[in-house]
Design a protein around this motif. Structure first.
Motif, PDB file in Angstrom:
ATOM      1  N   ASN A 122      11.965  10.724  -9.127  1.00 25.46           N
ATOM      2  CA  ASN A 122      13.119  11.249  -8.393  1.00 25.46           C
ATOM      3  C   ASN A 122      13.609  10.265  -7.334  1.00 25.46           C
ATOM      4  O   ASN A 122      13.849  10.629  -6.173  1.00 25.46           O
ATOM      5  N   ASP A 123      13.756   8.993  -7.756  1.00 21.09           N
ATOM      6  CA  ASP A 123      14.257   7.916  -6.892  1.00 21.09           C
ATOM      7  C   ASP A 123      13.296   7.539  -5.774  1.00 21.09           C
ATOM      8  O   ASP A 123      13.683   6.854  -4.816  1.00 21.09           O
ATOM      9  N   ILE A 124      12.049   7.958  -5.874  1.00 24.20           N
ATOM     10  CA  ILE A 124      11.003   7.531  -4.946  1.00 24.20           C
ATOM     11  C   ILE A 124       9.956   6.778  -5.775  1.00 24.20           C
ATOM     12  O   ILE A 124       9.507   7.266  -6.816  1.00 24.20           O
ATOM     13  N   TRP A 125       9.572   5.610  -5.299  1.00 22.56           N
ATOM     14  CA  TRP A 125       8.592   4.796  -6.019  1.00 22.56           C
ATOM     15  C   TRP A 125       7.175   5.148  -5.587  1.00 22.56           C
ATOM     16  O   TRP A 125       6.892   5.243  -4.393  1.00 22.56           O
ATOM     17  N   GLU A 126       6.326   5.356  -6.570  1.00 25.92           N
ATOM     18  CA  GLU A 126       4.901   5.577  -6.323  1.00 25.92           C
ATOM     19  C   GLU A 126       4.148   4.348  -6.832  1.00 25.92           C
ATOM     20  O   GLU A 126       4.204   4.026  -8.019  1.00 25.92           O
ATOM     21  N   ILE A 127       3.473   3.670  -5.925  1.00 24.53           N
ATOM     22  CA  ILE A 127       2.778   2.433  -6.254  1.00 24.53           C
ATOM     23  C   ILE A 127       1.274   2.698  -6.196  1.00 24.53           C
ATOM     24  O   ILE A 127       0.762   3.144  -5.166  1.00 24.53           O
ATOM     25  N   THR A 128       0.584   2.419  -7.289  1.00 28.57           N
ATOM     26  CA  THR A 128      -0.858   2.621  -7.350  1.00 28.57           C
ATOM     27  C   THR A 128      -1.555   1.267  -7.394  1.00 28.57           C
ATOM     28  O   THR A 128      -1.129   0.363  -8.115  1.00 28.57           O
ATOM     29  N   PHE A 129      -2.625   1.147  -6.618  1.00 27.73           N
ATOM     30  CA  PHE A 129      -3.330  -0.112  -6.502  1.00 27.73           C
ATOM     31  C   PHE A 129      -4.729  -0.023  -7.111  1.00 27.73           C
ATOM     32  O   PHE A 129      -5.279   1.066  -7.302  1.00 27.73           O
ATOM     33  N   LYS A 130      -5.288  -1.172  -7.394  1.00 30.31           N
ATOM     34  CA  LYS A 130      -6.583  -1.270  -8.067  1.00 30.31           C
ATOM     35  C   LYS A 130      -7.687  -0.577  -7.272  1.00 30.31           C
ATOM     36  O   LYS A 130      -8.641  -0.035  -7.853  1.00 30.31           O
ATOM     37  N   ASN A 131      -7.568  -0.589  -5.932  1.00 23.30           N
ATOM     38  CA  ASN A 131      -8.591   0.030  -5.097  1.00 23.30           C
ATOM     39  C   ASN A 131      -8.454   1.550  -5.011  1.00 23.30           C
ATOM     40  O   ASN A 131      -9.205   2.213  -4.288  1.00 23.30           O
ATOM     41  N   GLY A 132      -7.481   2.091  -5.719  1.00 31.07           N
ATOM     42  CA  GLY A 132      -7.289   3.539  -5.746  1.00 31.07           C
ATOM     43  C   GLY A 132      -6.255   4.055  -4.773  1.00 31.07           C
ATOM     44  O   GLY A 132      -5.848   5.221  -4.850  1.00 31.07           O
ATOM     45  N   ASN A 133      -5.806   3.232  -3.866  1.00 31.10           N
ATOM     46  CA  ASN A 133      -4.790   3.661  -2.906  1.00 31.10           C
ATOM     47  C   ASN A 133      -3.443   3.838  -3.594  1.00 31.10           C
ATOM     48  O   ASN A 133      -3.140   3.185  -4.593  1.00 31.10           O
ATOM     49  N   VAL A 134      -2.637   4.715  -3.014  1.00 33.17           N
ATOM     50  CA  VAL A 134      -1.295   4.977  -3.522  1.00 33.17           C
ATOM     51  C   VAL A 134      -0.314   4.885  -2.352  1.00 33.17           C
ATOM     52  O   VAL A 134      -0.580   5.395  -1.263  1.00 33.17           O
ATOM     53  N   ALA A 135       0.825   4.201  -2.582  1.00 31.56           N
ATOM     54  CA  ALA A 135       1.858   4.076  -1.559  1.00 31.56           C
ATOM     55  C   ALA A 135       3.163   4.658  -2.090  1.00 31.56           C
ATOM     56  O   ALA A 135       3.435   4.633  -3.294  1.00 31.56           O
TER      57      ALA A 135
END
Length: 387
Positions: free
Chosen positions: A142-155
């Motif tokens: 919905n026009d918001i980016w969800e970024i997932t990282f290798k360490n498990g964090n999400v931005a």
């Protein structure tokens, strides 16, 4: 303001991404930089860089960091010596009283990548950099980016800017266009404490740079502020040469034996490059994006630097990335555009134009650098430059 209440994620903590973060913060934007390195000191930063009047230096000045730059740049490291395979000197900047001064459009002061990165990092607000952020997935919800990282964090971010270099994880979300091989490859290495481990070449370099050219092959040496010596071996070879070569590039002796055969007509003086037995080599095939590349602008994601317009080394890479940062920051904050998509679209159009010009010049440079007349052309170009 277009960026009011918007969260901006810059992926990649190189000079381009950090410059953009600094410029946006000066305008009050909410910015995070996601960098895959575990911390700022985890690895040795790369080669010495020269910043240009109309791009890199302009960005430094706009970011309010010129005093810090002047305190960290390396006077006289921009002095070049151009040689043939036997060490005969055809051009020598060390004969000049000066290579220029700040304010001179032809002055290109040198700074090691590490100190430049430190200047930019130190200029950012605390907690701007999120280290150990190796991206594994990106999803638009919905026009918001969800970024997932290798360490498990999400931005979460409203706008994503890919500044993560040649192997960008963000680029595939902008365009499917991939880089193409230039036909040339670098074999790269660094000799620590060159005064001890490569004294003759250390003295020959004189704290500056050497380009040696012959028979469509090149050696490039660059002294660094930490006393080490970067060197690059460049030649035309098949893209997958390293795989079929049978060489263990962590074995100095194997690389030396290859060099003796491949550069058999070069003076033995260059063999000192291999005297330090802890040397590890990195193979870098040189790639570039197609000069006619184009993509449709999206409303909340874009690219800058090598992630957008990778080219073989041409002396412009970092400068182009920092100029991208200048243009993108201006478009997002100057109030002249109706929405973010329009601001990004204008930025990308200007970027494509600059890339096409720069790409053509780089292609011409690659042609003559790896030709039998490379040395003659290089010397002629230096003699055309203003004193």
């Amino acid at each position: 303001m277009l960026l009011q209440n918007k969260k901006i994620a810059i992926v990649g903590g190189g000079p381009g991404g950090l410059t953009l973060a600094r410029l946006l913060q000066l305008k009050g934007a909410d910015v995070k930089v996601y960098e895959r390195d575990e911390n700022r000191n985890v690895r040795l930063q790369g080669a010495t860089l020269d910043l240009h009047y109309e791009s890199g230096l302009k960005a430094i000045e706009t970011a309010g960091l010129m005093d810090a730059f002047k305190a960290n740049y390396r006077p006289d490291n921009d002095r070049y010596r151009v040689m043939d395979e036997n060490g005969n000197v055809f051009h020598d900047d060390h004969a000049k009283e000066s290579t220029g001064a700040f304010g001179d459009e032809f002055f290109r002061p040198e700074i090691d990548r590490g100190p430049l990165r430190d200047i930019l990092l130190d200029a950012l607000k605390p907690e701007t950099i999120v280290w150990d952020s190796h991206i594994v997935s990106l999803e638009n919800k919905n026009d918001i980016w969800e970024i997932t990282f290798k360490n498990g964090n999400v931005a979460i971010a409203d706008i994503v800017i890919g500044a993560d270099g040649a192997n960008s994880k963000i680029r595939p979300f902008v365009t499917p266009i991939k880089p193409i091989y230039s036909g040339a490859t670098y074999l790269v290495c660094n000799i620590p404490d060159a005064e001890k481990n490569a004294l003759k070449l250390h003295n020959l370099t004189k704290g500056g740079k050497i380009t040696a050219m012959a028979n469509s092959k090149n050696l490039f040496l660059s002294a660094k502020g930490d006393g080490s010596l970067d060197f690059y071996i460049g030649w035309k070879v098949a893209e997958n040469w390293a795989i079929g070569s049978g060489i263990d590039f962590k074995d100095n002796k194997q690389v030396l034996e290859w060099f003796k055969k491949e550069f058999a007509d070069w003076n033995s003086m260059w063999l000192e490059l291999f005297d330090y037995d802890q040397t590890h080599f990195v193979v870098r095939p040189l790639y570039g994006m197609p000069l006619d590349q184009y993509w449709e602008t999206q409303s909340n994601i874009t690219l800058l630097g090598d992630a957008a317009h990778l080219l073989p080394p041409n002396g412009e890479g970092v400068n182009s990335a920092m100029l991208d940062a200048l243009f993108l920051n201006e478009n997002l904050t100057n109030g002249k555009f109706a929405d973010i998509k329009e601001a990004i679209s204008d930025y990308e159009k200007q970027m494509f134009k600059r890339f096409t010009v720069e790409g053509k010049e780089t292609a011409e440079m690659m042609d003559w650098m790896y030709s039998p007349n490379g040395l003659k052309t290089m010397v002629a170009l230096f003699h055309q430059m203003p004193d």
